[in-house]
Design a protein around this motif. Structure first.
Motif, mmCIF file in Angstrom:
data_model
loop_
_atom_site.group_PDB
_atom_site.id
_atom_site.type_symbol
_atom_site.label_atom_id
_atom_site.label_comp_id
_atom_site.label_asym_id
_atom_site.label_seq_id
_atom_site.Cartn_x
_atom_site.Cartn_y
_atom_site.Cartn_z
ATOM 1 N N LEU A 231 -14.241 98.590 61.604
ATOM 2 C CA LEU A 231 -14.279 97.153 61.852
ATOM 3 C C LEU A 231 -15.741 96.770 62.043
ATOM 4 O O LEU A 231 -16.429 97.338 62.899
ATOM 5 N N ILE B 189 -3.455 86.516 55.611
ATOM 6 C CA ILE B 189 -3.832 87.921 55.799
ATOM 7 C C ILE B 189 -2.708 88.835 55.319
ATOM 8 O O ILE B 189 -2.950 89.838 54.635
ATOM 9 N N LEU C 271 -11.087 94.661 53.586
ATOM 10 C CA LEU C 271 -10.676 93.279 53.813
ATOM 11 C C LEU C 271 -11.875 92.506 54.354
ATOM 12 O O LEU C 271 -12.434 92.853 55.402
ATOM 13 N N VAL D 156 -13.095 89.000 55.872
ATOM 14 C CA VAL D 156 -12.458 87.880 56.572
ATOM 15 C C VAL D 156 -13.533 86.906 57.054
ATOM 16 O O VAL D 156 -14.423 87.277 57.819
ATOM 17 N N LEU E 297 -6.797 92.262 63.832
ATOM 18 C CA LEU E 297 -7.928 92.808 63.082
ATOM 19 C C LEU E 297 -8.282 94.213 63.560
ATOM 20 O O LEU E 297 -8.602 95.093 62.752
ATOM 21 N N LEU F 2 -5.654 96.506 62.070
ATOM 22 C CA LEU F 2 -5.822 96.680 60.624
ATOM 23 C C LEU F 2 -6.955 97.651 60.311
ATOM 24 O O LEU F 2 -6.889 98.405 59.337
ATOM 25 N N ALA F 3 -7.994 97.657 61.132
ATOM 26 C CA ALA F 3 -9.149 98.515 60.883
ATOM 27 C C ALA F 3 -8.850 99.988 61.140
ATOM 28 O O ALA F 3 -9.689 100.837 60.850
ATOM 29 N N ARG G 78 -7.935 100.745 57.248
ATOM 30 C CA ARG G 78 -8.762 100.225 56.161
ATOM 31 C C ARG G 78 -10.062 99.700 56.776
ATOM 32 O O ARG G 78 -10.197 99.631 57.997
ATOM 33 N N VAL H 26 -12.494 96.616 57.620
ATOM 34 C CA VAL H 26 -12.375 95.177 57.842
ATOM 35 C C VAL H 26 -13.747 94.639 58.211
ATOM 36 O O VAL H 26 -14.368 95.094 59.179
#
Length: 254
Positions: free
Chosen positions: A40, A166, A177, A179, A198, A201-202, A205, A207
């Motif tokens: 992130l 999202i 991703l 954002v 967020l 999600l990190a 993947r 972000v």
């Protein structure tokens, strides 16, 4: 809060020596930095620092004058690929204003976004399956919209529309991703939920969050890259970069 995790030694995204000039103005100036595969990262900087142009370059919207952008195991620079090819390679971008189909339900928006072959022939004979419906339910739950699947997207709050967009990006299974200013226009509770989303999600993947709200970035508790005049001015924790005299002068002191 616990210290942010250091970036992996192996980068997912690597921007090297990228420069771009618009009508004599150098928007990006020898920009170089890297993002890990499960990281992130917050990107901050004054207006005109190159934040949006950076995202435009990574997604193929803008072609720089020089430099390379490598992504995972993709055998060529992203700069040689079209926007569609970059998206298929696993780069997703969320703009500041949510772009959803407001007359369609949350479920229909997500169904349209599912990663699948979309050739004219296949679209003609496409029918949703139980697997598709399960994936839509999973995506909605992931962003906190499980109870809103039948609702029209236009009926959602601003924050909920952001989460829906999202989820639509997640349906494409991106590895990166991007954002843009997710906290803008959100209520306090929505901002809290967005922070948690967020961060979660990190874990699976990369972000990258472009944001001006320092308190929102503090809650993300991640590494921060400060851009100024199209290049990296400082990097580190938020506490580290906000104590940098140059960052204070060009950004925080304004």
């Amino acid at each position: 809060m616990t210290p942010f995790a250091p970036a992996r030694t192996t980068s997912l995204l690597e921007v090297s020596g990228v420069s771009v000039t618009f009508d004599g103005f150098r928007a990006i100036n020898n920009l170089s930095f890297a993002i890990g595969p499960q990281e992130l990262r917050a990107v901050i900087g004054p207006n005109g620092a190159g934040k949006t142009t950076f995202m435009d370059i990574v997604t193929g919207k803008t072609r720089p004058d020089e430099g390379t952008v490598t992504f995972g195991e993709v055998p060529r620079s992203l700069l040689r690929m079209s926007e569609a090819q970059i998206a298929r390679a696993g780069v997703g971008r969320k703009f500041q204003r949510p772009t959803v189909f407001e007359d369609q339900s949350v479920s229909e928006n997500l169904m349209l976004a599912l990663k699948a072959a979309r050739t004219p022939w296949r679209v003609l004979f496409w029918r949703e399956t139980a697997k598709d419906r399960a994936r839509v339910a999973e995506l909605a739950a992931q962003v906190g919209l499980a109870d809103h699947l039948p609702r029209k997207a236009g009926e959602l709050s601003h924050g909920q529309k952001q989460w829906l967009e999202i989820a639509m990006l997640l349906a494409q299974e991106p590895r990166l991703l991007l954002v843009d200013e997710p906290a803008a226009g959100m209520s306090f509770l929505e901002r809290e939920q967005t922070t948690a989303l967020l961060v979660e999600l990190a874990k699976t993947r990369a972000v990258v969050v472009v944001e001006h709200d320092m308190e929102f970035i503090r809650r993300l508790n991640c590494k921060v890259t400060v851009l100024h005049e199209g290049s990296v001015l400082a990097e580190g924790s938020l506490d580290h970069v906000t104590k940098n005299p140059q960052v204070i002068e060009v950004y925080l002191g304004r």
